[in-house]
Design a protein around this motif. Sequence first.
Motif, PDB file in Angstrom:
ATOM      1  N   GLY A   1      44.812  34.100  29.389  1.00  0.00           N
ATOM      2  CA  GLY A   1      45.318  34.226  30.745  1.00  0.00           C
ATOM      3  C   GLY A   1      44.354  33.585  31.719  1.00  0.00           C
ATOM      4  O   GLY A   1      43.220  33.263  31.365  1.00  0.00           O
ATOM      5  N   TYR A   2      44.836  33.389  32.936  1.00  0.00           N
ATOM      6  CA  TYR A   2      43.997  32.808  33.978  1.00  0.00           C
ATOM      7  C   TYR A   2      44.566  33.169  35.338  1.00  0.00           C
ATOM      8  O   TYR A   2      45.736  33.551  35.469  1.00  0.00           O
ATOM      9  N   VAL A   3      43.738  33.031  36.349  1.00  0.00           N
ATOM     10  CA  VAL A   3      44.154  33.149  37.738  1.00  0.00           C
ATOM     11  C   VAL A   3      43.412  32.077  38.522  1.00  0.00           C
ATOM     12  O   VAL A   3      42.247  31.783  38.239  1.00  0.00           O
ATOM     13  N   VAL A   4      44.122  31.458  39.481  1.00  0.00           N
ATOM     14  CA  VAL A   4      43.541  30.411  40.318  1.00  0.00           C
ATOM     15  C   VAL A   4      43.651  30.853  41.778  1.00  0.00           C
ATOM     16  O   VAL A   4      44.740  31.193  42.243  1.00  0.00           O
TER      17      VAL A   4
ATOM     18  N   LEU B   1      43.157  40.527  35.335  1.00  0.00           N
ATOM     19  CA  LEU B   1      42.937  39.289  36.086  1.00  0.00           C
ATOM     20  C   LEU B   1      43.098  39.524  37.581  1.00  0.00           C
ATOM     21  O   LEU B   1      42.300  39.047  38.392  1.00  0.00           O
ATOM     22  N   MET B   2      44.148  40.273  37.961  1.00  0.00           N
ATOM     23  CA  MET B   2      44.391  40.529  39.380  1.00  0.00           C
ATOM     24  C   MET B   2      43.252  41.347  39.976  1.00  0.00           C
ATOM     25  O   MET B   2      42.771  41.046  41.074  1.00  0.00           O
ATOM     26  N   ALA B   3      42.788  42.358  39.271  1.00  0.00           N
ATOM     27  CA  ALA B   3      41.679  43.176  39.767  1.00  0.00           C
ATOM     28  C   ALA B   3      40.425  42.329  39.957  1.00  0.00           C
ATOM     29  O   ALA B   3      39.726  42.447  40.974  1.00  0.00           O
ATOM     30  N   ALA B   4      40.131  41.463  39.002  1.00  0.00           N
ATOM     31  CA  ALA B   4      38.952  40.595  39.106  1.00  0.00           C
ATOM     32  C   ALA B   4      39.094  39.616  40.264  1.00  0.00           C
ATOM     33  O   ALA B   4      38.137  39.354  40.992  1.00  0.00           O
ATOM     34  N   ALA B   5      40.304  39.083  40.446  1.00  0.00           N
ATOM     35  CA  ALA B   5      40.541  38.145  41.547  1.00  0.00           C
ATOM     36  C   ALA B   5      40.365  38.837  42.894  1.00  0.00           C
ATOM     37  O   ALA B   5      39.675  38.321  43.784  1.00  0.00           O
ATOM     38  N   LEU B   6      40.961  40.006  43.047  1.00  0.00           N
ATOM     39  CA  LEU B   6      40.878  40.708  44.330  1.00  0.00           C
ATOM     40  C   LEU B   6      39.454  41.199  44.614  1.00  0.00           C
ATOM     41  O   LEU B   6      39.049  41.271  45.777  1.00  0.00           O
ATOM     42  N   ALA B   7      38.698  41.477  43.571  1.00  0.00           N
ATOM     43  CA  ALA B   7      37.308  41.873  43.768  1.00  0.00           C
ATOM     44  C   ALA B   7      36.504  40.750  44.422  1.00  0.00           C
ATOM     45  O   ALA B   7      35.525  40.998  45.132  1.00  0.00           O
TER      46      ALA B   7
END
Length: 149
Positions: A57-60, A91-97
């Motif tokens: 998975g990934y988030v940009v 992924l969402m938690a890490a991105a929002l952090a």
Amino acid sequence: MRPAIRPATADDLPALVALDEVCFGSEAWSTVSWTTEFDRLSEDRVILVADEGVAVGYVVLLVPPVRLDVVELLRIAVTPAERRTGIGRQLMAAALARCAGRTVLLEVAAGNQSAGGLYEGFGFQEISRRRGYYAGGEDAVIMRWREEL
């Protein structure tokens, strides 16, 4: 075992291109587009990878240097075999952090109830729609998140 969420490196480029094609088909970003995203990592891009030995998975994120400017969540994806296992939530938690004290915007297809539910679970709220935005006439839902300080 939970995947490690880590910043992307240039070595991840081929795997993310392939994963994007699996997840988005004809709407996938081209290799050139992905290369451009990686070239901007030192400027205003954050790419996080869910890593289980391979990228699952990934988030940009587009993170402008001016803190008053909104962050855009440009893309998030999890390989089909790993969906509904909590990786998207990780992924969402890490991105929002990484977006503490900022406003985050994203766009999601109105019919993508799974993604919409994930975003709502993190406190995103619909603020607008782009009527008939996607092929076939589906609406794009614009959502906003603000960290409560």
